[in-house]
Design a protein around this motif. Structure first.
Motif, short mmCIF file in Angstrom:
data_model
loop_
_atom_site.label_atom_id
_atom_site.label_comp_id
_atom_site.label_asym_id
_atom_site.label_seq_id
_atom_site.Cartn_x
_atom_site.Cartn_y
_atom_site.Cartn_z
N THR A 24 0.83 -1.21 0.00
CA THR A 24 0.00 0.00 0.00
C THR A 24 0.86 1.25 0.00
O THR A 24 0.62 2.18 -0.77
CB THR A 24 -0.95 0.01 1.22
OG1 THR A 24 -1.70 -1.20 1.23
CG2 THR A 24 -1.88 1.20 1.19
N ILE A 25 1.87 1.28 0.85
CA ILE A 25 2.76 2.44 0.93
C ILE A 25 3.48 2.65 -0.40
O ILE A 25 3.60 3.78 -0.89
CB ILE A 25 3.76 2.27 2.09
CG1 ILE A 25 3.03 2.32 3.43
CG2 ILE A 25 4.86 3.34 2.04
CD1 ILE A 25 3.84 1.84 4.61
N ILE A 28 1.12 4.24 -2.92
CA ILE A 28 0.91 5.66 -2.63
C ILE A 28 2.11 6.48 -3.05
O ILE A 28 1.98 7.53 -3.69
CB ILE A 28 0.63 5.87 -1.11
CG1 ILE A 28 -0.65 5.13 -0.69
CG2 ILE A 28 0.53 7.35 -0.77
CD1 ILE A 28 -1.91 5.51 -1.37
N LEU A 31 2.18 6.82 -6.83
CA LEU A 31 1.17 7.78 -7.30
C LEU A 31 1.56 9.22 -6.98
O LEU A 31 1.18 10.14 -7.71
CB LEU A 31 -0.20 7.46 -6.68
CG LEU A 31 -0.84 6.16 -7.16
CD1 LEU A 31 -2.07 5.83 -6.33
CD2 LEU A 31 -1.21 6.25 -8.63
N LYS A 32 2.31 9.42 -5.91
CA LYS A 32 2.74 10.77 -5.52
C LYS A 32 4.04 11.19 -6.21
O LYS A 32 4.56 12.25 -5.96
CB LYS A 32 2.95 10.85 -4.00
CG LYS A 32 1.72 10.52 -3.19
CD LYS A 32 0.70 11.61 -3.30
CE LYS A 32 -0.49 11.27 -2.42
NZ LYS A 32 -1.59 12.17 -2.58
N SER A 81 -3.75 1.41 4.93
CA SER A 81 -4.53 2.63 4.75
C SER A 81 -4.38 3.57 5.96
O SER A 81 -4.36 4.79 5.80
CB SER A 81 -6.00 2.31 4.49
OG SER A 81 -6.58 1.68 5.61
N GLU A 84 -1.06 5.25 5.52
CA GLU A 84 -1.16 6.26 4.47
C GLU A 84 -1.82 7.53 5.00
O GLU A 84 -1.38 8.64 4.69
CB GLU A 84 -1.95 5.70 3.29
CG GLU A 84 -1.92 6.56 2.04
CD GLU A 84 -2.95 7.67 2.02
OE1 GLU A 84 -2.67 8.72 1.42
OE2 GLU A 84 -4.02 7.50 2.62
N GLU A 85 -2.87 7.38 5.81
CA GLU A 85 -3.52 8.56 6.42
C GLU A 85 -2.56 9.32 7.31
O GLU A 85 -2.56 10.55 7.34
CB GLU A 85 -4.75 8.12 7.22
CG GLU A 85 -5.95 7.78 6.38
CD GLU A 85 -7.11 7.24 7.21
OE1 GLU A 85 -7.08 7.40 8.46
OE2 GLU A 85 -8.03 6.67 6.62
N ARG A 137 -2.15 17.86 2.90
CA ARG A 137 -3.16 16.93 3.42
C ARG A 137 -3.13 16.80 4.93
O ARG A 137 -4.15 16.54 5.55
CB ARG A 137 -2.98 15.55 2.77
CG ARG A 137 -3.56 15.52 1.38
CD ARG A 137 -3.62 14.13 0.83
NE ARG A 137 -4.37 13.25 1.68
CZ ARG A 137 -4.04 11.96 1.92
NH1 ARG A 137 -2.98 11.45 1.37
NH2 ARG A 137 -4.78 11.22 2.70
N GLU A 160 -7.78 16.02 -4.84
CA GLU A 160 -6.32 16.06 -4.84
C GLU A 160 -5.82 16.57 -6.18
O GLU A 160 -6.10 15.97 -7.22
CB GLU A 160 -5.76 14.66 -4.61
CG GLU A 160 -4.97 14.56 -3.34
CD GLU A 160 -4.39 13.18 -3.15
OE1 GLU A 160 -3.19 13.01 -3.41
OE2 GLU A 160 -5.15 12.29 -2.75
#
Length: 196
Positions: A24-25, A28, A31-32, A81, A84-85, A137, A160
């Protein structure tokens, strides 16, 4: 032997939680646009994956190992998740429409360090104040609280942005000046800089 079965289940569960969290990390970060950090994370991720999958395949006749693998995957999604938050990478753009067309709304948000572009708009029931606010964010929830204090009935939409370029506010964020009341507004803008 029973104790070893429990240990094996625990190891498989933990390995899969770690693997999916890394997955997951990595997604992210990719994508960033943080490709080099994502590549480093994926190296660790694949090692963890191979070890976990190897343990399950070596003991495929033990149903509890397969169940632990599946449970670990599900828990890993939740843990990933949450991580990520907490990382809260990137920026968020918040569009706000207030039924109070008073320009003081934008001034109060700017005093808190937010980049605000505002304009007068007209809605079904009269004049409105429309604003576009850019924030990292990690300050998103704080921004929502500030907006709701100023206008509890404000209409809020957040998304975003894919790319940000220019404006004095982005420079302030990079210098670490966002939400520091002493530094907000101290530096005068150059004439060719935008108000965003």
């Amino acid at each position: 032997m029973l104790e070893n079965a429990y240990i094996m289940v625990a190891i498989i569960l933990i390995i899969n939680i770690v693997y999916v969290s890394f997955f997951t990390i990595r997604m992210i970060l990719t994508l960033k646009g943080r490709r080099y950090i994502a590549a480093l994370v994926s190296t660790v991720e694949v090692v963890v994956y191979i070890v976990g999958l190897g343990l399950v395949l070596d003991n495929l006749n033990e149903i509890q190992n397969v169940i632990a693998y599946a449970l670990g995957y599900g828990i890993g999604v939740v843990v990933g998740s949450i991580i990520e938050e907490k990382m809260a990478l990137g920026y968020i753009t918040v569009n706000v429409i207030s039924s109070n067309p008073d320009i003081e709304f934008t001034r109060k948000l700017r005093e808190k360090g937010y980049g605000v572009t505002s304009w007068l708009a007209y809605g079904m029931e009269g004049d409105r104040l429309s604003m576009q606010i850019l924030t990292p964010r990690k300050y998103e929830l704080r921004l929502y609280e500030s907006i709701k204090q100023l206008d509890p009935k404000a209409f809020i939409i957040a998304y975003e942005p894919k790319q940000i370029h220019g404006g004095f506010w982005v420079k302030q964020v990079r210098k670490g000046r966002l939400l520091n009341p002493r530094q907000v507004g101290q530096k005068k803008k150059a004439p060719d800089q935008s108000n965003e």
